[in-house]
Write a protein that holds these residues in place. Structure first.
Motif, PDB file in Angstrom:
ATOM      1  N   ILE A   1       0.700  -1.871   0.559  1.00  0.00           N
ATOM      2  CA  ILE A   1       0.435  -0.161  -0.223  1.00  0.00           C
ATOM      3  C   ILE A   1       0.887   1.151   0.319  1.00  0.00           C
ATOM      4  O   ILE A   1       0.508   2.058  -0.533  1.00  0.00           O
ATOM      5  CB  ILE A   1      -1.119  -0.129   1.185  1.00  0.00           C
TER       6      ILE A   1
ATOM      7  N   LEU B   1      -8.319   6.599   1.239  1.00  0.00           N
ATOM      8  CA  LEU B   1      -7.848   4.639   1.257  1.00  0.00           C
ATOM      9  C   LEU B   1      -7.048   4.567   1.613  1.00  0.00           C
ATOM     10  O   LEU B   1      -6.730   3.606   2.514  1.00  0.00           O
ATOM     11  CB  LEU B   1      -7.831   4.466  -0.045  1.00  0.00           C
TER      12      LEU B   1
ATOM     13  N   LEU C   1      -7.103   5.353   5.711  1.00  0.00           N
ATOM     14  CA  LEU C   1      -8.799   3.948   6.276  1.00  0.00           C
ATOM     15  C   LEU C   1      -8.100   2.516   6.365  1.00  0.00           C
ATOM     16  O   LEU C   1      -7.955   2.307   7.160  1.00  0.00           O
ATOM     17  CB  LEU C   1      -9.714   3.780   4.759  1.00  0.00           C
ATOM     18  N   SER C   2      -6.618   2.446   5.045  1.00  0.00           N
ATOM     19  CA  SER C   2      -6.343   1.538   5.576  1.00  0.00           C
ATOM     20  C   SER C   2      -5.242   1.428   6.828  1.00  0.00           C
ATOM     21  O   SER C   2      -4.765   0.120   7.853  1.00  0.00           O
ATOM     22  CB  SER C   2      -5.474   1.122   4.582  1.00  0.00           C
TER      23      SER C   2
ATOM     24  N   LEU D   1      -7.801   0.827   9.661  1.00  0.00           N
ATOM     25  CA  LEU D   1      -8.236  -0.512  10.126  1.00  0.00           C
ATOM     26  C   LEU D   1      -7.785  -1.325   9.885  1.00  0.00           C
ATOM     27  O   LEU D   1      -7.813  -2.791  10.320  1.00  0.00           O
ATOM     28  CB  LEU D   1      -9.040  -0.840   8.343  1.00  0.00           C
TER      29      LEU D   1
ATOM     30  N   LYS E   1      -9.342  -6.808   9.098  1.00  0.00           N
ATOM     31  CA  LYS E   1      -7.570  -6.103   8.754  1.00  0.00           C
ATOM     32  C   LYS E   1      -7.464  -6.239   7.406  1.00  0.00           C
ATOM     33  O   LYS E   1      -7.150  -5.473   6.992  1.00  0.00           O
ATOM     34  CB  LYS E   1      -6.787  -6.531  10.292  1.00  0.00           C
TER      35      LYS E   1
ATOM     36  N   MET F   1      -9.403  -3.216   4.470  1.00  0.00           N
ATOM     37  CA  MET F   1      -9.210  -2.348   2.836  1.00  0.00           C
ATOM     38  C   MET F   1      -7.732  -3.002   1.992  1.00  0.00           C
ATOM     39  O   MET F   1      -7.446  -1.975   1.168  1.00  0.00           O
ATOM     40  CB  MET F   1      -8.783  -1.678   3.965  1.00  0.00           C
TER      41      MET F   1
ATOM     42  N   VAL G   1      -9.826  -3.694  -0.969  1.00  0.00           N
ATOM     43  CA  VAL G   1     -10.114  -2.654  -1.464  1.00  0.00           C
ATOM     44  C   VAL G   1      -9.241  -2.113  -2.150  1.00  0.00           C
ATOM     45  O   VAL G   1      -9.298  -1.798  -3.675  1.00  0.00           O
ATOM     46  CB  VAL G   1     -11.197  -1.761  -0.342  1.00  0.00           C
ATOM     47  N   ILE G   2      -8.011  -1.301  -1.519  1.00  0.00           N
ATOM     48  CA  ILE G   2      -6.949  -1.649  -2.461  1.00  0.00           C
ATOM     49  C   ILE G   2      -6.196  -1.898  -3.190  1.00  0.00           C
ATOM     50  O   ILE G   2      -5.931  -1.506  -4.631  1.00  0.00           O
ATOM     51  CB  ILE G   2      -5.778  -0.944  -1.489  1.00  0.00           C
TER      52      ILE G   2
ATOM     53  N   LYS H   1      -8.166  -1.302  -6.297  1.00  0.00           N
ATOM     54  CA  LYS H   1      -8.892  -0.316  -6.749  1.00  0.00           C
ATOM     55  C   LYS H   1      -7.021  -0.384  -7.813  1.00  0.00           C
ATOM     56  O   LYS H   1      -7.227   0.039  -8.924  1.00  0.00           O
ATOM     57  CB  LYS H   1      -7.891   0.566  -5.220  1.00  0.00           C
TER      58      LYS H   1
END
Length: 402
Positions: free
Chosen positions: A323, A339, A342-343, A346, A370, A373, A376-377, A380
């Motif tokens: 990330i 993002l 949030l990462s 979380l 955990k 995110m 999700v990323i 993305k």
């Protein structure tokens, strides 16, 4: 002497990597001291107590069990809790630390994990030192969690990033060494072989990869005979196959089971994850762009965890490295910034003591929050790869092509 905000900013900009290096050495010392001073730990109710830095003991005794001609993939309750699950070659390599007193060996093991990732990020091309420092700071808490558990995840992340960075410098000898060694620690390190599609000299890459694969496969012959080595590889394979059927971890499969009770789709999810991971390769014209290659590095790091059936909380240092590379290798974007925040909340903060124990134990852990995110990323990133060159990407700090 009074330091102004401008003075502090100038110091950070000029010394950021040195400051972060000091932080990484510091957490390595702190984690080692915690492990050495902590009391015994009980892993199952009613079970016998074991030393706090149990994972280090598993690695340490794997070397002694190997040279004693024993099956290193069996339980040794008199030495440590749980099973050794890595290759015979890694067990032999750990002998470099096994003979040392735990006080020294544990500290060196923590330093190897933390400084390997530091070195990998430090060598990444196309990103300035300040942004590299932010990547490393973003990973700091997860690195601390990993080395507090004396696991190999920092080393796995570092070897993957180092393998990529060295390939960018055309140092294929050391690059393939890093990637192959990561495979002999945890088999999902093989995912990083995909990077070699991006570079010229593929015959040389194949040759060095094959050399190191054979080197680490046969290295244990220096302490065991051929019959015993074949037996160990069979035992390792048997362990991995049974281990896969027994757990799901903080992964895509884990969320499917804990949220929707879908427990029989593990293999299908893994295959789908591989196909989606490989899909951006159709944009082969983009291979020459460094930003595209860095996106694949970030994608690979996150994939290694979210599609790993054994992913657990300390494994997420690998995710955070991915990330961090994804976000700081491009110019700021409002959605990406949300993002990123949030990462951090979380992933790194959700299991900390800042969150009430009732929330951690009743919601965060049972529902695998955990991992959310990270998934999700990763989606993305795949979207950015598939649309690369068709949209404004924000660009790199320093442009570079093959």
């Amino acid at each position: 002497m009074n330091l102004t905000k401008a003075d502090l900013l100038r110091t950070w900009q000029s010394k950021s990597l040195s400051i972060v290096l000091f932080a990484y050495v510091g957490i390595s010392v702190i984690a080692a001291a915690q492990g050495l001073l902590a009391g015994p730990k009980i892993y199952v109710p009613g079970g016998r107590p074991y030393i706090d830095y149990n994972n280090f003991r598993i690695f340490k005794f794997s070397f002694y069990h190997l040279i004693q001609g024993r099956d290193i993939y069996q339980l040794f309750p008199d030495d440590h809790w749980d099973l050794y699950k890595y290759s015979p070659g890694f067990a032999l390599c750990f002998g470099l630390l096994s003979w040392m007193p735990d006080t020294i060996g544990l500290l060196l093991w923590n330093l190897i994990n933390s400084l390997c990732l530091f070195a990998g990020i430090r060598l990444l091309p196309g990103i300035n030192d300040e942004k590299k420092s932010w990547i490393l700071l973003f990973c700091l808490l997860e690195m601390l969690l990993s080395i507090q558990n004396t696991q190999s995840n920092g080393l796995m992340a570092g070897l993957t990033v180092l393998g990529f960075a060295l390939a960018e410098r055309r140092n294929y000898f050391l690059s393939t060494l890093c990637i192959v060694f990561s495979f002999y620690i945890k088999i999902y390190g093989a995912l990083a072989f995909l990077f070699y599609l991006f570079y010229p000299g593929k015959l040389k890459l194949m040759g060095w990869s094959l050399f190191w694969m054979l080197f680490f496969a046969l290295l244990p012959l220096s302490v065991v005979n051929g019959h015993q080595l074949v037996f160990l590889y069979r035992s390792w394979l048997h362990l991995l196959l049974n281990d896969r059927s027994a757990s799901i971890g903080l992964s895509v499969m884990g969320l499917l089971e804990s949220w929707w009770h879908l427990a029989s789709v593990k293999n299908g999810v893994t295959i789908a994850g591989i196909l989606v991971f490989l899909l951006p390769l159709i944009r082969w014209r983009q291979y020459q762009d460094l930003h595209y290659r860095l996106l694949y590095l970030a994608s690979a790091l996150i994939w290694m965890v979210i599609f790993n059936h054994k992913a657990e909380s300390p494994t997420f240092i690998i995710v955070m490295a991915g990330i961090g590379i994804w976000y700081f290798s491009q110019n700021p974007d409002p959605l990406n910034r949300v993002l990123l925040i949030l990462s951090f909340l979380l992933i790194s903060m959700s299991v900390s003591d800042l969150v009430p124990a009732a929330v951690r134990n009743g919601f965060i852990r049972p529902y695998g929050i955990k991992a959310v995110m990270a998934i999700v990323i990763w989606c993305k990133i795949v979207y950015e790869q598939l649309t690369f060159g068709r949209r404004a990407t924000g660009g790199l700090v320093e442009a570079r092509t093959i």
